[in-house]
Enzyme design. Structure first.
Site, short mmCIF file in Angstrom:
data_model
loop_
_atom_site.label_atom_id
_atom_site.label_comp_id
_atom_site.label_asym_id
_atom_site.label_seq_id
_atom_site.Cartn_x
_atom_site.Cartn_y
_atom_site.Cartn_z
CB THR A 49 -1.15 -7.54 -10.63
OG1 THR A 49 -2.67 -8.64 -10.35
CG2 THR A 49 -0.90 -7.75 -12.60
CE1 TYR A 112 0.23 5.60 -19.69
CE2 TYR A 112 0.59 4.94 -21.80
CZ TYR A 112 0.56 6.59 -20.63
OH TYR A 112 0.26 7.88 -21.40
CE1 TYR A 138 -8.32 -8.62 -11.20
CE2 TYR A 138 -6.07 -9.15 -12.16
CZ TYR A 138 -7.15 -8.20 -11.04
OH TYR A 138 -7.19 -7.89 -9.93
NE ARG A 143 -3.67 -3.39 -8.69
CZ ARG A 143 -2.33 -2.32 -7.92
NH1 ARG A 143 -1.36 -2.06 -8.52
NH2 ARG A 143 -2.72 -3.47 -6.59
CE LYS A 167 -8.30 -11.46 -9.19
NZ LYS A 167 -6.89 -11.53 -8.51
CB ILE A 209 -8.43 -14.59 -7.66
CG1 ILE A 209 -8.92 -16.02 -8.56
CG2 ILE A 209 -6.90 -14.68 -8.09
CD1 ILE A 209 -8.65 -16.15 -10.25
#
Length: 295
Positions: A49, A112, A138, A143, A167, A209
């Site tokens: 991202t 979302y 992840y 976010r 992650k 990461i």
């Protein structure tokens, strides 16, 4: 070599450089790849991202992945990011995407939609069932709007064969420690928070990461290596020099902050795709001074 061994240390979530007209700047991207590998990163993540993948077309993603394979040329492992909130579409993408030269797929949890924990489990189970490469979860609730909790992470790790690691970027140290306590022995856990990497490795994570490793790969990878060998005094000395950098990189937006730093390093032009815009003039000046003075 196991996936855990290959992905131990510092991975970098590569930015995607653009030209002033919004097209991908492949010359700058090659510079970035060389910069981070020469700086010591253990592996690279293409199409994460941080690479502004929500604004990339399918054809651009395929071209970037193939370019990454060609320019990395086997020097370090390559992980490819394939994530989103349309499970059926991702299933089809995983069946056709060029992944032969990748060692794993990093998949951000759905954004979302805010699915339940069962929804998150079924989403990742569906992806793992078709992926030709191991899946790294992840978790980045800041976010996505939904936390992948420790119980669901451990359930995926134990019940779904092709789920190989996570992650973890929740910022919740108690959750991280619960995952580290309960995970299977061969399940990889890496940090997704540059500023928390030192304490998270101390708790048992096997690396990170990173965003900051795009701009400061040598200092950052040295810090992580010191953590992994248990020399936290040396790691802290390096991390202390990077703390203000972490603050600046994430003060307004990622990847606007790291792109501002990399523009100051003359690696890229400071261009982003909407809705992301460059950092404010005041923050740019602070980043310029920080980069200039970082030794």
């Amino acid at each position: 070599m196991s996936l855990r061994q290959q992905l131990r240390g510092t991975g970098v979530a590569l930015i995607t450089p653009f030209n002033s007209d919004g097209s991908i700047d492949y010359d700058a991207f090659e510079k970035v790849i060389d910069h981070v590998i020469n700086g010591g990163v253990e592996y690279v993540v293409a199409l994460g991202t941080t690479g502004e993948t929500p604004t990339l077309h399918k054809e651009e993603k395929i071209a970037l992945a193939n370019f990454t394979y060609d320019k990395v040329a086997g020097r370090v492992p390559v992980v490819v990011g394939i994530g989103g909130n349309n499970t059926a579409e991702l299933v089809e993408e995983l069946k056709s995407f060029p992944l032969d030269k990748a060692v794993a797929v990093l998949s951000a949890s759905p954004y979302y939609s805010k699915p339940s924990q069962e929804g998150l489990f079924q989403h990742y189970k569906a992806l793992a069932g078709v992926s030709p490469k191991p899946i790294l979860l992840y978790n980045v609730p800041g976010r996505t709007g939904r936390n992948l909790n420790a119980a669901t992470t451990i359930r995926l790790a134990k019940e779904v064969k092709n789920i190989a690691g996570i992650k973890e970027a929740s910022g919740d140290m108690a959750q991280c420690m619960e995952i580290l306590r309960d995970k299977p022995a061969d399940f990889l856990v890496v940090s997704g928070d540059d500023a928390l990497t030192l304490p998270q490795v101390a708790c048992g994570m096997e690396g990170v990461i990173s965003v900051a490793a795009n701009s400061f790969p040598r200092l950052f990878t040295d810090m992580v290596r010191n953590c992994l060998k248990g020399d936290f005094k040396a790691a802290k000395e390096l991390n202390d020099r990077l703390i203000q950098g972490y603050e600046f990189l994430f003060a307004e937006n990622n990847p606007a902050g790291v792109k501002a730093a990399m523009a100051e390093l003359k690696l890229i032009g400071n261009y982003l795709r909407l809705p992301v815009v460059p950092v404010s003039a005041g923050l740019q000046q602070k980043i310029k001074e920080y980069v200039k003075n970082l030794k």
